[in-house]
Each structure stands twice: as C-alpha cells, then as structure tokens.
Design a protein around this motif. Structure first.
Motif, short mmCIF file in Angstrom:
data_model
loop_
_atom_site.label_atom_id
_atom_site.label_comp_id
_atom_site.label_asym_id
_atom_site.label_seq_id
_atom_site.Cartn_x
_atom_site.Cartn_y
_atom_site.Cartn_z
N ALA A 78 2.76 5.88 -2.34
CA ALA A 78 4.10 6.38 -3.42
C ALA A 78 4.39 6.52 -4.79
CB ALA A 78 5.26 6.40 -2.76
N SER A 79 3.15 5.70 -5.34
CA SER A 79 3.66 6.22 -6.96
C SER A 79 2.31 7.15 -7.85
CB SER A 79 3.38 4.51 -7.93
OG SER A 79 1.76 4.32 -7.26
N ARG A 80 1.34 8.00 -6.76
CA ARG A 80 0.65 8.56 -7.05
C ARG A 80 1.14 10.25 -7.28
NH1 ARG A 80 -4.63 6.30 -2.97
NH2 ARG A 80 -4.65 4.33 -4.18
N PRO A 81 0.01 10.74 -8.13
CA PRO A 81 0.91 12.13 -8.35
C PRO A 81 -0.13 12.90 -6.63
CG PRO A 81 -1.59 11.50 -9.50
CD PRO A 81 -0.58 10.38 -9.53
N PRO A 82 0.37 13.91 -6.76
CA PRO A 82 1.02 14.77 -5.57
C PRO A 82 -0.92 15.77 -6.09
CG PRO A 82 2.43 15.98 -5.75
CD PRO A 82 2.14 14.29 -6.93
N LEU A 83 -1.31 15.70 -5.10
CA LEU A 83 -2.76 16.59 -4.93
C LEU A 83 -1.69 17.89 -5.14
CD1 LEU A 83 -5.16 15.70 -1.49
CD2 LEU A 83 -5.26 14.95 -4.32
N PRO A 84 -2.69 18.91 -6.06
CA PRO A 84 -1.60 20.59 -6.14
C PRO A 84 -1.92 21.26 -4.93
CG PRO A 84 -3.40 18.90 -8.24
CD PRO A 84 -3.61 18.51 -7.04
N LEU A 104 0.73 -1.11 -0.46
CA LEU A 104 -0.17 0.07 0.07
C LEU A 104 1.06 1.38 0.13
CD1 LEU A 104 -2.41 1.16 0.45
CD2 LEU A 104 -2.14 1.22 2.83
N THR A 105 2.05 1.18 0.50
CA THR A 105 2.65 2.22 1.52
C THR A 105 3.42 2.84 -0.54
OG1 THR A 105 3.42 1.89 3.42
CG2 THR A 105 4.61 3.05 2.52
N ALA A 106 3.85 1.31 -1.54
CA ALA A 106 4.71 1.91 -2.24
C ALA A 106 3.52 1.94 -3.19
CB ALA A 106 5.40 0.08 -2.89
#
Length: 265
Positions: free
Chosen positions: A166-172, A161-163
């Motif tokens: 981490a691969s998702r783009p951050p919220l603007p 889940l952590t991995a």
C-alpha cells in the motif's frame, strides 16, 4: 450469451480450476500474472476480457497452481515457469487434445507461455504476450525482491506485505485510469513458496525464443520496473514473427480485450 462451465483438472500437487466459455473454433486460453487469478483479473477492471467472451470463440481461463481456486503445496520449484508450463500443456491435452490453441498471458503468464510453446510448439497457433516481465539481465533484481517478499511473509505475515504494498506509488497508467492493483489471490500458507518459485525462474534463453514460429502480439505498458519495456523490445528482436504495440494510456489498456478478439479472429 455464451454458457460458462466451471471445471477442475487434477495434476500432481494441484487441482487446477478453470472455466470454459462456450463458442466455436479453436480455443483461446488465457493466463493471468503472479498473484492474480481469474477473479482478481475481473475485479481489477484494467484487464477486461469481455470482448473475448462475446467473440464467438471458445474461451478457457484458468487459475495457475497455487492461485485463486487452484490448489498448491509448499514446494517453491513447482511455481517456476517451466513447471507452470507443464501444467498448461496438461490442461491443453484435456480441453483441446486434437487442435492447437490461441493463447494470451500476462506477466507470469508470458513466462509460462514461452516455456510451453518451446516444449510443445504443435499445441499453439498464435500468442499474445501482455506486459512481459523482467528477464535475463533485469531478472536478478526482481528475483531479490521476491526473496525479500518471501522473507517478510515468513517473519511477519500477510498483513506486513499488504502494508508494504500500500505504501508504494501506483503505476502511472493504472492511476490515470482510476484503477488499483488487487491484493494477491494466493493461499497465505503457500504464498512465500510461490514467491520463492518466482524468484528462481526466468524466460527461456534467447536462442530458444528465436525458434518460435507462431505469430506473436506483444502488448507491453510503460513506466513499470517489474514489466520493463526493454523485455518486450528484446522479445520483438528475437521472435521471427512478432509485432509490438505499446500501451501508453488508459484507453490503450481499455482496448486490449477488443484488440485480442480481432487478433485471434
């Protein structure tokens, strides 16, 4: 500086951990979002409640069942918002038995608050709803996402889940402010159950929300599928005494604590 007292409340299936910051007047009660906690909110930096601790009011913040320092058990139904609302109402009976409170909640905390105020409107004076989550028509997709997270946890554990996170783009808005989302503050042995509980819950029906008479401040942010602006806009239509203030920039978010201190004054 106000004094901070740590305390616990024993309920069926959990020991709720909370803190009480000394002050005068009706209590202000703060609720965090799914996967967060008092400590995680403080560590994130983007939710800064320090203005409330220096406002002179009594501030109570607690860790929801299964989150942070509060315990939980592997029963998904206990993490649905109506059940969390019962926990909140029990806490209010302990910390403010004879006086209604002001309350703010973020994300999951919004769902908890709305269910609680419909069950016991006499326990609340004013509400602030921070980044309301998916609801109604948009809830099904988010529920499926939580079910996938639960399956991932059961099959591959927290590291997977952590991995994936981490691969998702951050919220603007968070990226622009230099903030990152903190890891879930949930006991790994029950995290899948918490996610399944979140998958099987929703905001109250529209007709029930229309009955809420308390003043309500809505503070959504933008460009977040898990907290769509459409939910706040619909709540603004339904709630008879609500104002909406959209957070579009990091400075808007930095001003949130001060805005709540003014609103609850």
């Amino acid at each position: 500086m106000p004094e901070v007292r740590e305390a616990t409340l024993d309920l069926d299936g959990t020991t709720l951990s909370y803190e009480e910051c000394s002050g005068a007047g009706p209590a202000i009660v703060g609720l965090h979002g799914l996967g967060s906690s008092r400590a995680a909110d403080d560590a994130s930096g983007y939710f800064d409640w320090s203005a409330l601790t220096t406002s002179g009011r009594r501030l109570v913040r607690y860790d929801a069942r299964g989150h942070g320092r509060s315990t939980g058990r592997p029963v998904p139904a206990e993490y649905a918002w109506p059940h969390l609302a019962d926990d909140l109402l029990a806490l209010l009976d302990a910390i403010s038995p004879n006086e209604p409170v002001d309350a703010f909640g973020a994300s999951m905390g919004v769902g908890t608050l709305l269910h609680a105020v419909i069950k016991r409107p006499d326990r609340f004076r004013r509400l602030a709803l921070i980044i309301p989550p998916t609801a109604w028509e948009s809830r099904a997709a988010q529920s499926a996402n939580y079910q996938q997270i639960a399956a991932l946890l059961r099959e591959h554990g927290i590291a997977a889940l952590t991995a994936a996170t981490a691969s998702r783009p951050p919220l603007p808005i968070l990226e622009a402010g230099g903030w990152t989302i903190t890891p879930p503050d949930i006991d790994g042995s029950i995290m899948a159950d918490v996610m399944l509980g979140a998958s099987d819950t929703d905001l109250p029906a529209a007709e029930a929300i229309k009955t809420i008479q308390q003043p309500v401040l809505l503070r959504p942010w933008t460009d977040d599928p898990a907290h769509p602006l459409a939910t706040s806009e619909r709540l603004h239509e339904l709630l008879p005494n609500a104002v909406i203030e959209i957070q579009r920039t990091p400075d808007d978010l930095r001003a949130l604590g001060t805005r709540l201190a003014t609103y609850f004054d």
